[in-house]
Motif scaffolding. Sequence first.
Motif, short mmCIF file in Angstrom:
data_model
loop_
_atom_site.label_atom_id
_atom_site.label_comp_id
_atom_site.label_asym_id
_atom_site.label_seq_id
_atom_site.Cartn_x
_atom_site.Cartn_y
_atom_site.Cartn_z
N SER A 50 40.04 -27.87 3.93
CA SER A 50 40.55 -27.75 2.57
C SER A 50 39.42 -27.38 1.62
N GLY A 51 39.68 -26.45 0.71
CA GLY A 51 38.71 -26.09 -0.31
C GLY A 51 37.66 -25.09 0.09
N THR A 52 37.83 -24.43 1.22
CA THR A 52 36.80 -23.48 1.67
C THR A 52 36.97 -22.08 1.07
N CYS A 116 45.31 -12.78 15.48
CA CYS A 116 43.92 -13.14 15.20
C CYS A 116 43.90 -14.30 14.22
N VAL A 117 42.74 -14.96 14.17
CA VAL A 117 42.54 -16.10 13.28
C VAL A 117 41.19 -15.92 12.61
N ILE A 118 41.16 -16.17 11.31
CA ILE A 118 39.89 -16.20 10.59
C ILE A 118 39.61 -17.65 10.23
N VAL A 119 38.54 -18.20 10.78
CA VAL A 119 38.12 -19.56 10.47
C VAL A 119 37.17 -19.47 9.28
N VAL A 120 37.59 -20.06 8.17
CA VAL A 120 36.82 -19.97 6.93
C VAL A 120 36.02 -21.27 6.74
N ARG A 149 32.01 -17.10 6.31
CA ARG A 149 31.38 -18.07 5.40
C ARG A 149 31.66 -17.61 3.97
N THR A 150 32.32 -18.45 3.19
CA THR A 150 32.64 -18.10 1.80
C THR A 150 31.70 -18.84 0.85
N LYS A 151 31.84 -18.54 -0.42
CA LYS A 151 31.06 -19.17 -1.50
C LYS A 151 29.56 -19.01 -1.27
N ILE A 152 29.21 -17.93 -0.66
CA ILE A 152 27.81 -17.70 -0.30
C ILE A 152 26.96 -17.47 -1.55
N ASP A 153 27.59 -16.93 -2.59
CA ASP A 153 26.85 -16.70 -3.83
C ASP A 153 26.33 -18.01 -4.43
N TYR A 154 27.11 -19.08 -4.29
CA TYR A 154 26.66 -20.39 -4.79
C TYR A 154 25.45 -20.87 -4.01
#
Length: 186
Positions: A50-52, A116-120, A149-154
Amino acid sequence: KKLVTTEWATVEVPAKGEKEVEITVDATNFKEELEKFKTTKVKCRIIGRSGTGKSSLINAIVGEEIAEVGVTETTMEVGEPYENRGLLFYDLPGCSTEKFPRETYIEKMGIKDSDCVIVVTSDRFYEDDLFLIKEIAKINPPIAIYAVRTKIDYSVERNRRDKGEDGGITLKKIYEELRNNIQDAP
């Protein structure tokens, strides 16, 4: 002359010194296969804790805000997919919550019905992320698994501010961490 046959065509290869090539195409099969290709829908489920940023990832891929995003848990059920250029994106609730424990997540979310699946993941790669990857890898027929991998800018900004670290170095560290964590997965 030599005959070369494929699923859709027969090619008559000229003997040495001859210049004319004869190609016979079976357009019936070709047109059917092309039509199947054009109408195929690829089912891609977006999963993770949750929250990714699963919904934000869909919006970024599509290029417009079609999935609802929020600062609290927003996606609470498996809804209709968002369609974009033959891809059906299923925005799924977060894993490892009270309502969606990881032990039943794959079954409840209908992962077996995916192409397919994207694991975030965001911030860090967690045990839950690896658990999902390993469990999905056991499914037959196999499902393509991608890790994002998300929120990489942070992370880049935080490392620049807190440690004075160059963005390129931070990105390399993040990439290596993700790669190292998924190496153990099948």
